[in-house]
Design an enzyme around this catalytic site. Structure first.
Site, PDB file in Angstrom:
ATOM      1  N   ASP A 134      58.406  34.426   2.696  1.00 59.16           N
ATOM      2  CA  ASP A 134      58.937  33.264   1.971  1.00 59.16           C
ATOM      3  C   ASP A 134      60.394  33.090   2.401  1.00 59.16           C
ATOM      4  OD1 ASP A 134      58.976  31.143   0.088  1.00 59.16           O
ATOM      5  OD2 ASP A 134      59.793  32.463  -1.465  1.00 59.16           O
TER       6      ASP A 134
ATOM      7  N   GLU B 259      66.600  35.547   2.185  1.00 58.39           N
ATOM      8  CA  GLU B 259      67.550  34.742   1.418  1.00 58.39           C
ATOM      9  C   GLU B 259      68.970  34.972   1.952  1.00 58.39           C
ATOM     10  OE1 GLU B 259      67.558  32.329  -1.015  1.00 58.39           O
ATOM     11  OE2 GLU B 259      69.721  32.558  -0.876  1.00 58.39           O
TER      12      GLU B 259
ATOM     13  N   ASN C 290      70.427  35.078   7.297  1.00 61.95           N
ATOM     14  CA  ASN C 290      70.614  33.646   7.495  1.00 61.95           C
ATOM     15  C   ASN C 290      69.483  33.173   8.409  1.00 61.95           C
ATOM     16  OD1 ASN C 290      71.324  31.082   8.157  1.00 61.95           O
ATOM     17  ND2 ASN C 290      73.339  31.593   8.981  1.00 61.95           N
TER      18      ASN C 290
ATOM     19  N   ASP D 167      67.514  23.824   0.737  1.00 56.71           N
ATOM     20  CA  ASP D 167      68.643  22.936   0.411  1.00 56.71           C
ATOM     21  C   ASP D 167      68.674  21.780   1.400  1.00 56.71           C
ATOM     22  OD1 ASP D 167      69.417  24.670  -1.616  1.00 56.71           O
ATOM     23  OD2 ASP D 167      70.546  25.906  -0.220  1.00 56.71           O
TER      24      ASP D 167
ATOM     25  N   LYS E 180      74.453  15.230   3.473  1.00 50.82           N
ATOM     26  CA  LYS E 180      75.329  14.449   4.370  1.00 50.82           C
ATOM     27  C   LYS E 180      74.986  14.679   5.836  1.00 50.82           C
ATOM     28  CE  LYS E 180      79.240  14.498   1.258  1.00 50.82           C
ATOM     29  NZ  LYS E 180      80.461  15.205   0.927  1.00 50.82           N
TER      30      LYS E 180
ATOM     31  N   ASP F 279      61.072  18.263  -2.639  1.00 50.67           N
ATOM     32  CA  ASP F 279      61.080  17.001  -3.403  1.00 50.67           C
ATOM     33  C   ASP F 279      61.948  15.950  -2.706  1.00 50.67           C
ATOM     34  OD1 ASP F 279      63.211  18.811  -3.972  1.00 50.67           O
ATOM     35  OD2 ASP F 279      63.788  17.609  -5.717  1.00 50.67           O
TER      36      ASP F 279
HETATM   37  C1  LIG Z   1      66.832  25.046  -3.562  1.00 54.72           C
HETATM   38  S1  LIG Z   1      66.631  26.765  -3.380  1.00 54.72           S
HETATM   39  C2  LIG Z   1      64.855  26.952  -3.554  1.00 54.72           C
HETATM   40  C3  LIG Z   1      64.465  28.359  -3.854  1.00 54.72           C
HETATM   41  C4  LIG Z   1      62.965  28.631  -3.934  1.00 54.72           C
HETATM   42  N1  LIG Z   1      62.336  28.551  -2.620  1.00 54.72           N
HETATM   43  C5  LIG Z   1      62.283  27.695  -4.911  1.00 54.72           C
HETATM   44  O1  LIG Z   1      61.485  26.857  -4.443  1.00 54.72           O
HETATM   45  O2  LIG Z   1      62.539  27.820  -6.118  1.00 54.72           O
HETATM   46  C6  LIG Z   1      66.880  27.009  -1.618  1.00 54.72           C
HETATM   47  C7  LIG Z   1      67.173  28.460  -1.277  1.00 54.72           C
HETATM   48  O3  LIG Z   1      67.262  28.608   0.145  1.00 54.72           O
HETATM   49  C8  LIG Z   1      68.352  29.459   0.441  1.00 54.72           C
HETATM   50  N2  LIG Z   1      68.817  29.193   1.807  1.00 54.72           N
HETATM   51  C9  LIG Z   1      69.459  28.075   2.238  1.00 54.72           C
HETATM   52  N3  LIG Z   1      69.777  28.194   3.536  1.00 54.72           N
HETATM   53  C10 LIG Z   1      69.310  29.412   3.934  1.00 54.72           C
HETATM   54  C11 LIG Z   1      69.336  30.103   5.168  1.00 54.72           C
HETATM   55  N4  LIG Z   1      69.935  29.579   6.238  1.00 54.72           N
HETATM   56  N5  LIG Z   1      68.753  31.314   5.234  1.00 54.72           N
HETATM   57  C12 LIG Z   1      68.160  31.866   4.148  1.00 54.72           C
HETATM   58  N6  LIG Z   1      68.117  31.259   2.935  1.00 54.72           N
HETATM   59  C13 LIG Z   1      68.684  30.036   2.835  1.00 54.72           C
HETATM   60  C14 LIG Z   1      69.381  29.084  -0.609  1.00 54.72           C
HETATM   61  O4  LIG Z   1      70.386  30.071  -0.769  1.00 54.72           O
HETATM   62  C15 LIG Z   1      68.488  28.921  -1.843  1.00 54.72           C
HETATM   63  O5  LIG Z   1      68.324  30.133  -2.517  1.00 54.72           O
END
Ligand SMILES: C[S@@+](CC[C@H](N)C(=O)[O-])C[C@H]1O[C@@H](n2cnc3c(N)ncnc32)[C@H](O)[C@@H]1O
Length: 211
Positions: free
Chosen positions: A40, A65, A92, A118, A122, A154
């Protein structure tokens, strides 16, 4: 202990997040490393995988994460729950997924989920979006034949952007789905559905007999 507090977003292109992770050692991460693996990507607090790992003990679950304190908290909760088929890695994923997965044996990775990443709305922040060409290539390389990639969000433009990257890769076949095929919904999924907002989803399958 209360929930750990973290920044809502971190900039994945800042120097701290450019550091390479160690490749995941599945023999150390899981009690039965030969079991099939679910990955995931962007798992936040990891509750989706926690519930999945409780429900399906013959599978292993790896959450990735970027927000490090969430990874530490999630691993603590997994240990407290006595789950030996669940592990979270600080990584990352937009830069380093290949490095993280490089030692995973062929055929082990059966399922990948990318859920509500995320959007970085922008245009000037588009390079910070998690799903990029390199990530799609890494997934295609490691996913077992007939393995699945489930993508949902979404945010319509982000859905189209992510879906287009997978559709352009002929190692995948699309099987559109209007529902989440898993037993569990993510935290973001529940929040979005509670508000009655639409979710854009699809499923890709790794073709058999890939070169
Ligand atoms: C909006 S949250 C959604 C979390 C979960 N998947 C859910 O559906 O509830 C997006 C997650 O992706 C992580 N994330 C964003 N960019 C990332 C990256 N480059 N590598 C790993 N995680 C990342 C963020 O820190 C955040 O915890």
């Amino acid at each position: 202990m209360g929930r750990v507090r973290v920044h809502q977003h971190v900039n994945p292109l800042s120097p701290y997040y450019r550091q390479s992770p160690q490749p995941i050692d599945i023999a150390a991460a899981f009690a039965n490393p030969e079991n099939p693996l679910v990955l995931d990507i962007g798992c936040a607090r990891g509750r989706f995988l926690l519930r999945m790992a409780e429900a399906e003990p013959t599978w292993n679950y790896l959450g990735v994460e970027i927000r490090e304190p969430l990874v530490e908290e999630a691993n603590r909760l997994a240990a407290e729950a006595g789950l030996t088929n669940l592990h979270y890695a600080f990584c990352n994923a937009m830069l380093w997924l290949e490095r993280l997965l490089e030692s995973i044996p062929a055929g082990r990775l059966q399922t990948v989920t990318i859920q509500f990443p995320d959007p970085w709305f922008k245009k000037k922040h588009a390079k910070r979006r998690m799903v990029n060409q390199e990530m799609v290539d890494t997934i295609a390389k490691h996913l077992a034949p007939s393995g699945r990639v489930f993508v949902q969000t979404d945010i319509e433009f982000l859905a189209e952007e992510m879906f287009a990257l997978f559709r352009a890769d002929d190692r995948f076949e699309e099987s559109p789905t209007e529902t989440n095929p898993f037993l569990v919904k993510t935290e973001r999924e529940k929040a979005v559905e509670d508000k009655g907002l639409p979710v854009f989803r699809t499923l890709f399958t790794a073709k058999n007999g890939r070169t």
